[in-house]
Motif scaffolding. Structure first.
Motif, PDB file in Angstrom:
ATOM      1  N   UNK A 187      -1.579  -0.961   8.763  1.00  0.00           N
ATOM      2  CA  UNK A 187      -0.823  -1.089   9.998  1.00  0.00           C
ATOM      3  C   UNK A 187      -0.204   0.225  10.427  1.00  0.00           C
ATOM      4  N   UNK A 188       1.049   0.163  10.880  1.00  0.00           N
ATOM      5  CA  UNK A 188       1.773   1.363  11.295  1.00  0.00           C
ATOM      6  C   UNK A 188       2.641   1.914  10.182  1.00  0.00           C
ATOM      7  N   UNK A 189       2.636   1.272   9.028  1.00  0.00           N
ATOM      8  CA  UNK A 189       3.461   1.719   7.921  1.00  0.00           C
ATOM      9  C   UNK A 189       2.620   2.191   6.754  1.00  0.00           C
ATOM     10  N   UNK A 190       3.086   1.917   5.559  1.00  0.00           N
ATOM     11  CA  UNK A 190       2.359   2.305   4.359  1.00  0.00           C
ATOM     12  C   UNK A 190       2.555   1.268   3.287  1.00  0.00           C
ATOM     13  N   UNK A 191       1.901   1.501   2.145  1.00  0.00           N
ATOM     14  CA  UNK A 191       1.990   0.522   1.073  1.00  0.00           C
ATOM     15  C   UNK A 191       1.602   1.151  -0.260  1.00  0.00           C
ATOM     16  N   UNK A 192       2.227   0.660  -1.341  1.00  0.00           N
ATOM     17  CA  UNK A 192       1.762   0.948  -2.692  1.00  0.00           C
ATOM     18  C   UNK A 192       0.758  -0.129  -3.046  1.00  0.00           C
ATOM     19  N   UNK A 193      -0.430   0.284  -3.446  1.00  0.00           N
ATOM     20  CA  UNK A 193      -1.502  -0.657  -3.727  1.00  0.00           C
ATOM     21  C   UNK A 193      -1.824  -0.689  -5.212  1.00  0.00           C
ATOM     22  N   UNK A 194      -2.058  -1.890  -5.732  1.00  0.00           N
ATOM     23  CA  UNK A 194      -2.601  -2.031  -7.080  1.00  0.00           C
ATOM     24  C   UNK A 194      -3.455  -3.293  -7.125  1.00  0.00           C
ATOM     25  N   UNK A 195      -4.295  -3.376  -8.133  1.00  0.00           N
ATOM     26  CA  UNK A 195      -5.143  -4.544  -8.328  1.00  0.00           C
ATOM     27  C   UNK A 195      -4.725  -5.231  -9.623  1.00  0.00           C
ATOM     28  N   UNK A 196      -4.702  -6.542  -9.568  1.00  0.00           N
ATOM     29  CA  UNK A 196      -4.236  -7.405 -10.657  1.00  0.00           C
ATOM     30  C   UNK A 196      -5.446  -8.208 -11.127  1.00  0.00           C
TER      31      UNK A 196
END
Length: 404
Positions: A187-196
């Motif tokens: 989107x217009x922001x950000x994120x910390x991504x991980x896979x579980x």
């Protein structure tokens, strides 16, 4: 005088409502209970997980009758600069098994599905079909409501259950695999991504793409494509057995009293995520749902208004006890750039295993808190200071996007 159909009416057949009904059946079988769910099935379409160390002996006993996945060989975490296996046992429960156990244990007629609620009151529940269920005590166990009084970010995820053609060879759960693209568009922001990753059998695996995101947007098409890529890269492709999506609040602050007032109905007890019984940083709910269910069973003889006051007081106590985790959440969202947030978790998983266990159970000691905060910070100091004095964004109702 209005007709009374049961002693206790529970609105919401998710985790919290179902566990309360179970605790009452186990500990107070003489009481009549109605568990009402607006959807087509109890438990919805979810998977709940927890660490064995999260639960008391009584909590373990409450969950004993459920068919669940258990791993006693610990779990793995993976970050660009750290990989580690921790020895803590891990558990996971699918909503289908949750519903099946309640069907076996609860008295016939207890569970009412497809019952949409029109209004609730201290003495009963009005349904959209025009009927009414009168009760001595009413418990509101519906999901989290974004009233705008709390602040924070979101945990957004999509999970997929896959049957592989060959044995996958994964021995332990992978609670966080952060060795994935941290610059994925969001989107217009950000994120910390991980896979579980959960190995559910020799040929079955559950893979969930998860984001600590500034925005609650859930783009199904984008997340599904990223899961495809992850599975392909690790040879885990196969038959899709099921999937789930979710948008959970990561609470960093706000006016909790106003949050309670915004959804309060006089004399009605509020529990679960709606009542604030969550881990504000991890969004885990099961340990708190278990303890709440046991507390309701202990106090089941209280009049409805007194039980409501009791749950409200317990929720305020939980809010006070979990202030440290909200502080860390503010640092995570306000001080760490989205593509750098993995460093916060990477540093945390270098700490001692007992400290990590207590953290997930929201039982961190003063020494634990000091240990988490001391040392070289994983975020810029100036940004950390700004995060503490800034006004974080309010948690407003999430939205979903089906196409890129």
């Amino acid at each position: 005088m209005d007709r009374r159909d049961c002693d206790i009416a529970i609105v919401g057949g998710g985790l919290s409502g179902g566990l309360i009904a179970l605790a009452l059946a186990r500990h107070r079988p003489e009481l009549s209970v109605r568990l009402m769910e607006g959807g087509p099935r109890i438990g919805g379409n979810h998977r709940w997980s927890w660490f064995a160390s999260d639960l008391s002996a009584d909590g373990e006993a409450l969950l004993k009758g459920f068919r669940k996945a258990e791993w006693d060989a610990g779990y793995d975490v993976r970050f660009p600069a750290r990989e580690r296996t921790l020895a803590t046992s891990y558990r996971s429960l699918a909503s289908t098994d949750f519903a099946a156990a309640l069907e076996r244990e609860l008295a016939p007629g207890t569970m009412l599905v497809g019952k949409e609620v029109a209004a609730i009151a201290a003495d009963g529940v009005a349904l959209r079909d025009g009927s009414r269920i009168g009760a001595r005590t009413v418990i509101d166990a519906r999901g989290f409501a974004a009233t705008g009084d709390l602040t924070g970010g979101w945990q957004v995820f999509m999970g997929r259950h896959v049957r592989t053609s060959e044995p996958h060879g994964i021995e332990r759960p992978v609670i966080m695999d952060a060795c994935v693209d941290q610059l994925a568009p969001w989107g217009n922001g950000g994120a910390y991504r991980f896979v579980y990753v959960l190995p559910l059998g020799a040929h079955e695996v559950f893979v969930e793409d998860t984001y600590y995101a500034d925005s609650p947007m859930l783009d199904r098409s984008a997340l599904s494509g990223r899961i495809d890529q992850y599975l392909r890269a690790r040879g885990l492709e196969g038959e899709i057995l099921g999937f789930e999506t979710g948008v959970l609040p990561v609470v960093t602050g706000g006016d909790f009293a106003a949050f309670q007032r915004a959804q309060a109905v006089p004399g009605v007890a509020v529990v679960g995520a709606r009542g604030g019984f969550v881990h504000p940083l991890t969004s885990y709910t099961l340990p708190f749902a278990v303890e709440t269910a046991l507390a309701v069973a202990r106090d089941a003889d209280l009049p409805g208004d007194q039980l409501a006051a009791r749950m409200e007081a317990l929720a305020r106590r939980h809010w006070r006890r979990t202030g440290f985790y909200r502080l860390l959440g503010r640092m995570l969202f306000g001080a760490a750039r989205p593509q750098e947030r993995y460093r916060v978790f990477g540093r945390f998983y270098g700490l001692s295993a007992p400290l990590i266990e207590r953290f997930y159970a929201a039982r961190s000691t003063l020494a634990d808190k000091a240990r988490v905060l001391v040392g070289r910070p994983p975020v810029p100091v100036l940004r950390a200071v700004r995060a503490l004095i800034a006004n974080p964004p309010r948690l407003l109702a999430p939205h979903r996007k089906d196409h890129s």
